[in-house]
Enzyme design. Structure first.
Site, PDB file in Angstrom:
ATOM      1  N   ASP B  45      -1.841  -9.759   0.537  1.00 34.56           N
ATOM      2  CA  ASP B  45      -1.542  -9.608   2.168  1.00 34.56           C
ATOM      3  C   ASP B  45      -0.690 -10.749   2.433  1.00 34.56           C
ATOM      4  OD1 ASP B  45      -1.660  -8.836   4.558  1.00 34.56           O
ATOM      5  OD2 ASP B  45      -3.803  -9.190   4.789  1.00 34.56           O
ATOM      6  N   ASP B 138       3.766  -5.648   4.881  1.00 31.39           N
ATOM      7  CA  ASP B 138       3.454  -6.832   4.149  1.00 31.39           C
ATOM      8  C   ASP B 138       2.172  -6.719   3.448  1.00 31.39           C
ATOM      9  OD1 ASP B 138       1.645  -6.457   6.358  1.00 31.39           O
ATOM     10  OD2 ASP B 138       1.863  -8.367   6.982  1.00 31.39           O
ATOM     11  N   GLU B 139       1.640  -5.660   2.924  1.00 27.48           N
ATOM     12  CA  GLU B 139       0.269  -5.677   2.034  1.00 27.48           C
ATOM     13  C   GLU B 139       0.427  -4.630   1.222  1.00 27.48           C
ATOM     14  OE1 GLU B 139      -3.342  -4.970   4.039  1.00 27.48           O
ATOM     15  OE2 GLU B 139      -2.353  -4.243   5.592  1.00 27.48           O
TER      16      GLU B 139
END
Lengths: 367, 440
Positions: B45, B138-139
């Site tokens: 993350d 973004d993860e």
């Protein structure tokens, strides 16, 4: 109230009325069936506020009275009792219903019969009889095309009206249209167009499923009533204007494709297997007397099958929803189905070689 | 299973025979866990991703609180750790965030840039394993099972290397959670933020969860937590005291799920095909809009945007949804299930228009959204027997898509669209027209 009734009579009468009762109800009494015992008859009424079905059967009435009891529970009990059982229904001291048959005993809660909603129905302006077989046919040929989409609520039923000496039924969801007609019954002349809601269509169909008698149909501005023997179904009509469907039926399609319906339906079903999606598109490529059915799915693969057909016009490629093709093929009774085509962006007209009284319109897909 | 605790140097990734001191690089930054060599499910993350990217690109704000979000009426998309110290959280309305942290630097989101870096990061993840399941830009979850021989490194070492390389190449920090299932990996990645690396093993996971409240488990919202609390279930330990069948009886499917997760049982696989559930677009207005015509113009823009996204991903949806938020923050969603999956802006718009008509009865709205769900492969564009021009409008839309692909998004637009844009360009802060979508 205290009565005794044959299990078969109870099952048949409840079977006719219970299906209208919704499984989940916010108003508790709508889960119940109203039963009135009087003069050697037991009268049943069930409703969902839009449809009311009633039925009578003979019973030996020891004490007359009205009660309402849970419809599905009572029906399930009747269903599970052995054939030939005698069922006794009576209100006990705790104001509950004792159901006894042989050595089985049930106690059911009751709700006051005075609270049971009655549907008012008067002012019927038209009344006519038609054979259950004809009505079955009108329903079966069209009901698959009824829309489920709520925005155009006026499409959520079958449109029935008198038209040029015939009684005509039409249903469409904008993607396909089904039309079927039968000779105009006596008394139906001048019948205004009515839209019979989908659920009513299903209930009527169930009611007349195995009947070979006549159905009396009464129509008012807002309601329709079907009477078959002791069973009476009254329903609200959809309050809306059915679109001018005549404009939708192509009149000038001049490319004629004749196919063996069974061969065609099987092939459509086969090539459609390739796609795992719920809805599948299929491309029909016609040139001379050859028809190619093509399914292309980027993920699950490709399939095609060639059929010999009677065509002989300009080559054309046209896409359809495979399910809709199969729905229509399922309505064709004769050996051959005739597709009248115009172009890849125009609706196709489908006719049955055996049944001249029905037609189907299919909107193509642009693949 | 060995009882020897394995350690790695977080600086140079080599195994440490004698932690905490690395003999190789002289670092004193060890990562140790007794089960570390047996764990291979990870959650990676990025830390305050949007804000970190902005700080990377503008060193002058590196030491200031930074909030990324849209307009005065928008919400916080990301807040840097400094801003978070003031109590700023993502999804917080901007005015609240600015009240909490008046000195914050507010930056309008540059989605293009984030998407580009997010894409690079995802590709770096994919060099470790094909089993990368993105959760957002973004993860992602990574399943590194069986990659040890391939890379000559244990999963933990591979992840340390990834973390290091992302910092070097992209310039942002990521936090890693390593465990034996997705639930615990995600839980772990949150434990040591930012730039963290947390490990939850079979031996410590149960103990770790024990005293956490029930809403620690994802999917337990305020309403579910309330009904659990009524039944005397407050902590995860309370859940464990109940029989599974009891939880199932009382709370149905979600009760059983909760019972299993409370014992850290999660059998979901890392699934590289993201199960996208819907495609949508929404916008928060700078000033509330009540005028039905104005709302319709805006709706058209959102339908185009939704359709563009669906077309780019080659998917269509059978359920079409309208979303509205009233002045008093009441969210209204109205949906229609259609007979066939649709993709065209024209069809989406004509399905939603009557729904909007019904809701726009003088009320004012702060947010409008359009979307499709129940997704499947597109079936093709369908006409409508009762709307004879629909088929042609569909052909026109496809043709203008081609022109837009060739000459740019603004090559062909509807008059309605120009009107909506003109109206919103009076509001320079709106984020609507200038947020091009990435068509990957």
């Amino acid at each position: 109230m205290k009565i005794a009734i044959e299990r078969a009579d109870l099952l048949k009468a409840l079977g006719h009325v219970q299906s209208v009762v919704e499984r989940r109800n916010t108003i508790p009494i709508l889960s119940n069936v109203l039963m009135s015992a009087q003069d050697g008859k037991l009268h049943f009424v069930a409703t969902d506020l839009d449809i009311e079905i009633s039925e009578s059967t003979s019973a030996s009435v020891d004490a007359p009275g009205d009660i309402t009891a849970p419809a599905h529970t009572l029906y399930d009990i009747a269903r599970k009792l052995p054939d030939g059982a005698q069922v006794s229904l009576k209100i006990n001291n705790e104001e509950r219903l004792d159901v006894d048959a042989g050595r089985a005993h049930f106690t059911l809660p009751l709700l006051p019969s005075g609270d049971f909603p009655k549907m008012t129905a008067d002012g019927f302006t038209h009344e006519f009889d038609m054979s259950a077989a004809d009505l079955r046919r009108l329903i079966d040929k069209t009901k698959f095309a009824i829309s489920t989409e709520e925005t155009r609520y006026y499409l959520n039923g079958i449109y029935v009206h008198a038209h040029d000496g015939v009684l005509r039924a039409v249903a469409t969801d904008g993607h396909r249209l089904a039309l079927s007609e039968t000779a105009l019954p006596n008394g139906a002349a001048g019948l205004p167009g009515v839209i019979i809601p989908r659920k009513t269509v299903a209930e009527v169909r169930r009611l007349i499923d195995s009947s070979d008698g006549d159905v009396t149909i009464s129509v008012s501005d807002a309601k329709i009533r079907f009477t078959l023997g002791d069973a009476v179904l009254t329903s609200k009509l959809i309050d809306g204007t059915f679109p001018d469907y005549e404009r939708v039926i192509p009149r000038n399609n001049d490319r004629e494709l004749v196919i063996d319906n069974k061969v065609f339906a099987d092939a459509v079903d086969r090539v459609a297997t390739i796609s795992a999606e719920k809805s599948r598109s299929i491309k029909l490529s016609l040139s001379q007397d050859s028809l190619s059915l093509v399914v292309n799915n980027p993920e699950s693969g490709n399939a095609h099958e060639d059929l010999m057909v009677d065509y002989g016009d300009e080559p054309i490629e046209i896409g359809f929803n495979a399910k809709y093709l199969l729905d229509v093929a399922g309505q064709i009774e004769g050996r051959d189905a005739t597709f009248m085509l115009d172009g890849p962006a125009s609706p196709a007209l489908v006719r049955d070689s055996e049944d001249k009284d029905s037609l189907f319109v299919l909107m193509p897909l642009r693949v | 299973m060995s009882d020897i605790t394995v350690s790695y140097c977080r600086d140079c990734i080599s195994p440490l025979p004698e932690p905490p001191h690395c003999l190789k690089c002289d670092g004193r930054n060890p990562l140790s866990h007794p089960e570390i060599s047996q764990l291979s499910i990870a959650h990676v993350d990025c830390d305050a991703f949007y804000a970190s990217i902005e700080k990377r690109d503008n060193p002058s704000i590196a030491h200031k609180p930074v909030i990324v979000g849209g307009g005065t009426r928008g919400v916080v998309s990301a807040a840097c750790y400094m801003a978070r110290m003031y109590g700023v959280r993502s999804a917080m309305p901007m005015f609240k965030a600015l009240k909490a942290c008046p000195d914050a630097v507010v930056i309008k989101p540059h989605m293009n840039k984030y998407a580009e870096d997010g894409y690079k990061i995802r590709n770096m993840m994919k060099t470790l394993t094909p089993l990368v399941e993105p959760l957002s830009i973004d993860e992602a979850f990574l399943d590194l099972t069986g990659t040890e021989r391939l890379h000559g490194r244990s999963p933990a070492q591979s992840l340390l290397k990834l973390q290091k390389e992302i910092l070097q190449d992209i310039g942002v920090t990521v936090s890693v959670g390593l465990s034996y299932n997705k639930f615990l990996a995600k839980t772990a990645s949150d434990l040591d933020k930012p730039h963290g690396f947390a490990v939850l093993g079979r031996a410590d996971a149960l103990d770790f969860l024990k005293n956490k409240p029930v809403d620690f488990i994802f999917g337990v919202g305020p309403a579910f937590a309330r009904s659990l609390s009524k039944a005397g279930i407050h902590s995860i330990a309370d859940v464990r005291k109940r029989e599974d069948s009891d939880m199932m009886k009382r709370f149905g499917e979600s009760g059983l799920r909760l019972a299993r997760l409370s014992r850290a049982e999660d059998t979901r696989r890392v699934n590289p095909v993201s199960d996208r559930k819907s495609v949508s677009a929404e916008t928060t207005f700078n000033t509330d809009i009540g005028d039905p015509d104005l709302l319709k113009d805006r709706l058209w823009l959102l339908c185009v945007k939704t359709a563009d996204r669906a077309k780019a991903k080659d998917i269509a949806g059978r359920v079409v949804t309208l979303k509205l938020k009233t002045r008093s923050f009441e969210t209204i969603t109205r949906r229609r299930t259609l007979a066939q999956p649709v993709q065209l802006a024209d069809t989406i718009f004509h399905t939603l228009e009557p729904l909007l008509d019904k809701e726009a009865n003088g009320r004012k709205f702060r947010l409008l959204g359009a979307g499709i769900s129940d997704l499947s492969a597109p079936l093709g564009d369908s006409g409508d027997l009762l709307d004879p021009t629909a088929f042609k409008r569909g052909i026109a839309e496809r043709a203008s898509d081609k022109a837009r692909a060739k000459f740019g998004k603004d090559a062909v637009v509807k008059g309605r669209e120009l009107r909506a844009r003109r109206k919103s360009s009076n509001n320079p802060k709106t984020i609507l027209p200038e947020k091009p979508e990435r068509n990957s």
